[in-house]
Design a protein around this motif. Structure first.
Motif: not given
Length: 307
Positions: A114-117, A137-139, A175-181
């Motif tokens: 799974t991608a970095k997050y 996260l690789s920009h 209120s919670k957000v996932l940031l994924e490469t």
């Protein structure tokens, strides 16, 4: 057939951000059941007290509620308490798959790709963090509300200003957000039926990603089933889908979403435990390729409540 199933509640609509899609899915399922002589009734929890299902004589439930209240273990918990058999995954696995961050943590611990997050929360986030997050996260990142589906609140960003704007929008939904490469490549989905993979589907869109518009509004989204993978690639993908499904304890039916990058490496995105069920949705498309009509698919899912 109706004697075997008794009185069936088809639960659809609800109050989540995916209500409109759920209404369409639920009506398709309801029509398919009624057409086969099953005593099925449509139930919208927005206007009906589902705690009364047992008292009203319902014997089982077909859950077609997308998003919160339907895929997060809430309705599954109530039905379990009422001792009403229902389609799909149980309370725990539904709750885990609805929380994208929990799913990714389990997959990571199980050695699944799974991608970095990174997870950010509304109360703790500071706009000054944006540049460092992008670097880590690789920009380029995907912004995903943790507990939403149908690509609601999602965005692709590659600079600090856009990241902050995307987070403000995503925080409206969660209120919670996932940031994924960001993964540059192709998107696939594998539908699951009775715990086994159906033929994979490759999705192609002119949009930046397979977003809400591409899923439900665009007439230019392309679906490939067969998906074009060779036998070994299919074997690898199906094994990953089944492992991802089992690792979270999912049951019955659902859908596992993937990206494959330019190096042909697979990355798990998420599991949908109550995916779309209109006659043009992804699960019916995969089932059709496997030889099931829409009515046969719906019946096969309902039969899981007899176990």
């Amino acid at each position: 057939m109706s004697l075997n199933f008794g009185k069936v509640a088809v639960l659809f609509g609800g109050t989540s951000a995916e209500r409109e899609v759920s209404l369409r899915s639920g009506q398709a399922v309801l029509d398919a059941l009624v057409n086969q002589g099953i005593d099925a009734k449509g139930i919208d929890p927005k206007v009906y007290d589902v705690a009364q299902l047992k008292a009203q004589g319902f014997d089982r439930a077909f859950i077609v509620l997308h998003g919160r209240g339907g895929e997060d273990g809430t309705i599954q918990g109530l039905l379990t308490y009422l001792k009403i058999p229902f389609t799909g995954s149980n309370v725990l696995s539904s709750a885990i798959t609805m929380d994208k961050s929990m799913s990714k943590q389990i997959w990571k611990s199980a050695g699944l790709p799974t991608a970095k997050y990174k997870i950010v929360t509304k109360n703790d986030y500071n706009a000054k963090q944006a540049k460092n997050i992008l670097m880590d996260l690789s920009h380029t990142v995907m912004v995903k509300p943790v507990n939403e589906g149908s690509s609601i609140g999602m965005a692709k960003v590659d600079n600090a200003d856009d990241l902050n704007k995307a987070l403000l929008d995503a925080f409206k939904f969660d209120s919670k957000v996932l940031l994924e490469t960001w993964i540059e490549g192709e998107e696939y989905t594998v539908s699951m039926l009775d715990g086994h993979a159906l033929p994979a589907i490759k999705m192609s869109t002119d949009n930046d990603f397979y977003d809400y518009n591409a899923k439900y509004q665009s007439t230019n989204t392309r679906y490939f089933c067969p998906c074009g993978l060779d036998k070994q690639e299919m074997k690898t993908l199906n094994a990953l889908a089944e492992d991802a499904f089992v690792s979270i304890g999912c049951q019955g039916w659902g859908r596992v979403d993937f990206m494959r990058d330019m190096n042909k490496q697979w990355f798990l995105l998420e599991i949908n435990t109550v995916p779309g069920m209109t006659e043009t949705s992804l699960v019916p498309k995969a089932a059709k390729q496997a030889g099931y009509s829409f009515e046969q698919l719906v019946l096969k899912i309902l039969m899981q409540t007899l176990a």
